[in-house]
Design a protein around this motif. Structure first.
Motif, mmCIF file in Angstrom:
data_model
loop_
_atom_site.group_PDB
_atom_site.id
_atom_site.type_symbol
_atom_site.label_atom_id
_atom_site.label_comp_id
_atom_site.label_asym_id
_atom_site.label_seq_id
_atom_site.Cartn_x
_atom_site.Cartn_y
_atom_site.Cartn_z
ATOM 1 N N ALA A 131 0.831 -1.206 0.000
ATOM 2 C CA ALA A 131 0.000 0.000 0.000
ATOM 3 C C ALA A 131 0.864 1.253 0.000
ATOM 4 C CB ALA A 131 -0.948 -0.015 1.197
ATOM 5 N N ARG A 132 1.934 1.250 0.779
ATOM 6 C CA ARG A 132 2.846 2.403 0.803
ATOM 7 C C ARG A 132 3.525 2.583 -0.560
ATOM 8 N NH1 ARG A 132 4.614 0.185 6.009
ATOM 9 N NH2 ARG A 132 3.450 1.281 7.615
ATOM 10 N N GLU A 133 3.947 1.475 -1.149
ATOM 11 C CA GLU A 133 4.585 1.519 -2.469
ATOM 12 C C GLU A 133 3.614 2.054 -3.525
ATOM 13 O OE1 GLU A 133 6.178 -1.871 -5.446
ATOM 14 O OE2 GLU A 133 6.961 -1.986 -3.404
ATOM 15 N N ALA A 134 2.343 1.631 -3.440
ATOM 16 C CA ALA A 134 1.327 2.111 -4.379
ATOM 17 C C ALA A 134 1.087 3.609 -4.204
ATOM 18 C CB ALA A 134 0.027 1.335 -4.194
ATOM 19 N N LEU A 135 1.049 4.085 -2.960
ATOM 20 C CA LEU A 135 0.872 5.514 -2.701
ATOM 21 C C LEU A 135 2.041 6.301 -3.286
ATOM 22 C CD1 LEU A 135 -0.669 7.869 -1.367
ATOM 23 C CD2 LEU A 135 0.629 7.390 0.720
ATOM 24 N N ASP A 136 3.256 5.817 -3.079
ATOM 25 C CA ASP A 136 4.432 6.495 -3.642
ATOM 26 C C ASP A 136 4.373 6.532 -5.171
ATOM 27 O OD1 ASP A 136 5.418 6.938 -1.107
ATOM 28 O OD2 ASP A 136 6.792 5.217 -1.145
ATOM 29 N N ALA A 137 3.931 5.443 -5.778
ATOM 30 C CA ALA A 137 3.822 5.393 -7.239
ATOM 31 C C ALA A 137 2.775 6.390 -7.733
ATOM 32 C CB ALA A 137 3.472 3.985 -7.700
ATOM 33 N N ALA A 138 1.646 6.485 -7.030
ATOM 34 C CA ALA A 138 0.600 7.448 -7.412
ATOM 35 C C ALA A 138 1.112 8.877 -7.261
ATOM 36 C CB ALA A 138 -0.660 7.227 -6.589
ATOM 37 N N LEU A 139 1.876 9.130 -6.217
ATOM 38 C CA LEU A 139 2.463 10.466 -6.036
ATOM 39 C C LEU A 139 3.457 10.778 -7.156
ATOM 40 C CD1 LEU A 139 2.999 10.453 -2.170
ATOM 41 C CD2 LEU A 139 1.477 11.987 -3.450
ATOM 42 N N ALA A 140 4.056 9.736 -7.725
ATOM 43 C CA ALA A 140 5.011 9.909 -8.825
ATOM 44 C C ALA A 140 4.320 9.954 -10.192
ATOM 45 C CB ALA A 140 6.034 8.778 -8.808
ATOM 46 N N GLY A 141 2.975 9.918 -10.192
ATOM 47 C CA GLY A 141 2.242 10.059 -11.448
ATOM 48 C C GLY A 141 1.802 8.769 -12.111
ATOM 49 N N LYS A 142 1.913 7.640 -11.422
ATOM 50 C CA LYS A 142 1.531 6.356 -12.014
ATOM 51 C C LYS A 142 0.192 5.887 -11.455
ATOM 52 C CE LYS A 142 6.308 4.991 -12.488
ATOM 53 N NZ LYS A 142 7.397 4.363 -11.817
ATOM 54 N N GLU A 143 -0.488 5.055 -12.245
ATOM 55 C CA GLU A 143 -1.713 4.410 -11.768
ATOM 56 C C GLU A 143 -1.352 3.016 -11.285
ATOM 57 O OE1 GLU A 143 -5.878 2.725 -13.517
ATOM 58 O OE2 GLU A 143 -5.230 4.703 -14.211
ATOM 59 N N VAL A 144 -1.845 2.650 -10.106
ATOM 60 C CA VAL A 144 -1.506 1.371 -9.497
ATOM 61 C C VAL A 144 -2.788 0.675 -9.039
ATOM 62 C CG1 VAL A 144 -0.178 0.257 -7.665
ATOM 63 C CG2 VAL A 144 0.623 2.399 -8.632
ATOM 64 N N ARG A 145 -2.837 -0.637 -9.244
ATOM 65 C CA ARG A 145 -3.958 -1.457 -8.764
ATOM 66 C C ARG A 145 -3.397 -2.516 -7.829
ATOM 67 N NH1 ARG A 145 -8.577 -1.218 -12.552
ATOM 68 N NH2 ARG A 145 -8.000 0.259 -14.159
ATOM 69 N N LEU A 146 -4.121 -2.758 -6.739
ATOM 70 C CA LEU A 146 -3.704 -3.791 -5.806
ATOM 71 C C LEU A 146 -4.900 -4.298 -5.011
ATOM 72 C CD1 LEU A 146 -1.934 -2.318 -2.707
ATOM 73 C CD2 LEU A 146 -2.834 -0.838 -4.460
ATOM 74 N N GLU A 147 -4.697 -5.386 -4.321
ATOM 75 C CA GLU A 147 -5.684 -5.970 -3.437
ATOM 76 C C GLU A 147 -5.209 -5.694 -2.019
ATOM 77 O OE1 GLU A 147 -6.662 -10.398 -3.067
ATOM 78 O OE2 GLU A 147 -7.113 -9.853 -5.144
ATOM 79 N N VAL A 148 -6.105 -5.186 -1.164
ATOM 80 C CA VAL A 148 -5.707 -4.802 0.182
ATOM 81 C C VAL A 148 -6.699 -5.351 1.194
ATOM 82 C CG1 VAL A 148 -5.376 -2.833 1.736
ATOM 83 C CG2 VAL A 148 -4.583 -2.695 -0.601
ATOM 84 N N GLY A 149 -6.172 -5.888 2.272
ATOM 85 C CA GLY A 149 -6.988 -6.294 3.410
ATOM 86 C C GLY A 149 -6.965 -5.180 4.441
ATOM 87 N N ALA A 150 -8.119 -4.920 5.053
ATOM 88 C CA ALA A 150 -8.209 -3.845 6.048
ATOM 89 C C ALA A 150 -9.153 -4.268 7.166
ATOM 90 C CB ALA A 150 -8.701 -2.558 5.389
ATOM 91 N N ILE A 151 -9.157 -3.474 8.221
ATOM 92 C CA ILE A 151 -9.993 -3.754 9.384
ATOM 93 C C ILE A 151 -11.151 -2.770 9.397
ATOM 94 C CG2 ILE A 151 -10.039 -3.895 11.897
ATOM 95 C CD1 ILE A 151 -6.950 -4.429 11.667
ATOM 96 N N ALA A 152 -12.370 -3.301 9.423
ATOM 97 C CA ALA A 152 -13.587 -2.483 9.429
ATOM 98 C C ALA A 152 -13.829 -1.891 10.813
ATOM 99 C CB ALA A 152 -14.784 -3.337 9.009
ATOM 100 N N ASP A 153 -14.776 -0.960 10.871
ATOM 101 C CA ASP A 153 -15.126 -0.338 12.150
ATOM 102 C C ASP A 153 -15.515 -1.376 13.206
ATOM 103 O OD1 ASP A 153 -14.667 2.186 11.157
ATOM 104 O OD2 ASP A 153 -16.775 2.647 10.812
#
Length: 166
Positions: A50-72
């Motif tokens: 997720a951090r790598e994808a954010l950095d790539a988006a900040l650098a102007g790239k489009e990134v797709r990934l699957e992410v697991g997260a914790i709901a409320d």
């Protein structure tokens, strides 16, 4: 059968959500504005990607990934996430996420590969089986296993499930 929450958000350069649009009744995370979803909600195993994808988006790239997260409410959910540059300079990242069906976590990696292959083969089972290097009978065995694990009744529900996982 399942919830299919979709979220579109604008994220600042540090990864904090600043604006959000979502279907409220199905959103698994309600208090997101001003929070770093990567640090506060993403599963530890998914944080590096997720951090790598954010950095790539900040650098102007489009990134797709699957992410697991914790709901409320504390349960784990999986989403398909797309990060891309935003047209707003002070909110440089546009995030689009679509929650996968709850039963996604029950599938093996090979069963997920079958679903991905169906998408890539334009929902054609014969082409998907060929792409995976398996027979159509083996492909159908995977389809039955997916249907059983996800409590899908019939081929129609299977195809709707596969489409929801796009």
């Amino acid at each position: 059968m399942w919830n299919n929450a979709e979220v579109v958000a604008l994220v600042d350069g540090q990864g904090f959500v600043r604006a959000i649009s979502r279907n409220e009744e199905e959103a698994p995370i309600h208090d997101a504005i001003g929070h770093s979803l990567i640090e506060e909600r993403v599963l530890e195993a998914c944080k590096p990607a997720a951090r790598e994808a954010l950095d790539a988006a900040l650098a102007g790239k489009e990134v797709r990934l699957e992410v697991g997260a914790i709901a409320d409410d504390g349960h784990v959910f999986w989403s398909k996430v797309r990060l891309m540059p935003s047209p707003l300079p002070d909110l440089p990242v546009l995030l689009h996420t679509r929650r996968l069906p709850r039963s996604w976590d029950a599938l093996s990696q090979r069963e997920k590969d079958v679903i991905y292959a169906l998408h890539e083969a334009s929902m054609n089972p014969k082409r998907a089986a060929k792409q995976l290097g398996i027979t159509l009978n083996t492909f159908n065995a995977h389809r039955r296993a997916i249907s059983q694990k996800c409590d899908l009744r019939g081929v129609g529900e299977f195809w709707v499930f596969v489409e929801r996982c796009r």
